[in-house]
Design a protein around this motif. Structure first.
Motif: not given
Length: 273
Positions: A5-11, A35-40
């Motif tokens: 997840l952190v890798t995808r957020i970093h991208e 970004l929001v959809k990844l973090c929710i």
């Protein structure tokens, strides 16, 4: 799971950094929505356990996405202010539903702690589209007076235009262009003070602002601070009990739906130093 997840957020962060402008556009909106959809969704990320590099990236991401959010609100508020009935068209704003839910949640938490119809409330960091104050004033605190503080006069100017379309609201809502750190004795007038999530982005700054508010607010007054938890902390700063010295913590609530912000409620003791 957390590292993927952190890798995808970093991208996404890498793509946002390369943008020439954060003004609303199809590309900017797509990146931020992703970004929001990844973090929710619920995650087991503990921010403090991440490497310094990732923590630095997170701070930059909060600043960048916060700036983009501000530009989206400004564009939308400017558009609304030019319509005949701005307050009847708020639901055109893409995240309006989230604000309605968050305000409903915050009001429920406040009423559980005796704050039902406060006489006077301050909202710090209200921005060009003061949706929380509007939703609260319309549906929950129907006789309350709201003072909205923001350091940006351009944001306050547009917010005033929206409110000016309604005589009753105009009487109950004021927009003040000041840094909250310069507001002193006046803070003693409020029964409840809301602190927007992006006022004080780094922990030291947030603690300093909270300390200043505590010094001048009335004993028994409530402070409602917006926070974040788990992966949602890549979007907004985290506020914990330790960040509220001198306050009595009443409640911390972490939503699990599309409402991103956690709600932290604290009371300034009546007897204080």
């Amino acid at each position: 799971m957390a590292s993927a997840l952190v890798t995808r957020i970093h991208e996404i962060y890498d793509s946002i950094v390369k943008l020439e402008s954060l003004k609303p556009s199809e590309h900017v909106n797509t990146l931020l929505t992703h970004l929001v959809k990844l973090c929710i969704p619920p995650s087991n990320i503990i921010i403090e356990d991440l490497s310094q590099e990732i923590q630095d990236m997170r701070m930059n991401l909060i600043v960048l996405s916060g700036h983009a959010e501000g530009l989206l609100e400004l564009e939308f508020a400017t558009f609304l202010s030019k319509t005949p009935h701005p307050l009847k068209n708020l639901d055109l704003f893409p995240y309006y539903g989230n604000y309605v839910k968050l305000a409903g949640l915050e009001y429920k938490i406040l009423s559980e702690h005796g704050m039902v119809q406060p006489k006077k409330v301050a909202f710090v960091g209200s921005g060009p589209l003061p949706l929380t104050s509007i939703v609260m004033a319309t549906h929950h605190m129907k006789s309350t007076h709201f003072d909205n503080f923001d350091i940006d006069e351009a944001a306050n100017y547009v917010a005033r235009q929206i409110i000016a379309s309604d005589d009753e609201f105009e009487k109950r809502m004021k927009f003040v262009t000041r840094d909250i750190m310069d507001v002193t004795e006046e803070l003693g007038e409020y029964d409840c003070i809301f602190l927007a999530a992006l006022v004080g982005i780094c922990k030291e700054e947030k603690i300093k602002i909270v300390g200043h508010i505590r010094k001048y607010m009335k004993g028994g007054g409530l402070l409602l601070v917006r926070s974040a938890t788990a992966a949602r902390a890549f979007l907004y700063p985290v506020v914990k009990e330790l960040d509220l010295p001198g306050f009595e913590l009443l409640s911390i609530f972490h939503p699990t739906d599309e409402v991103i912000n956690s709600v932290v409620l604290a009371r300034k003791p009546i007897f204080h130093d």
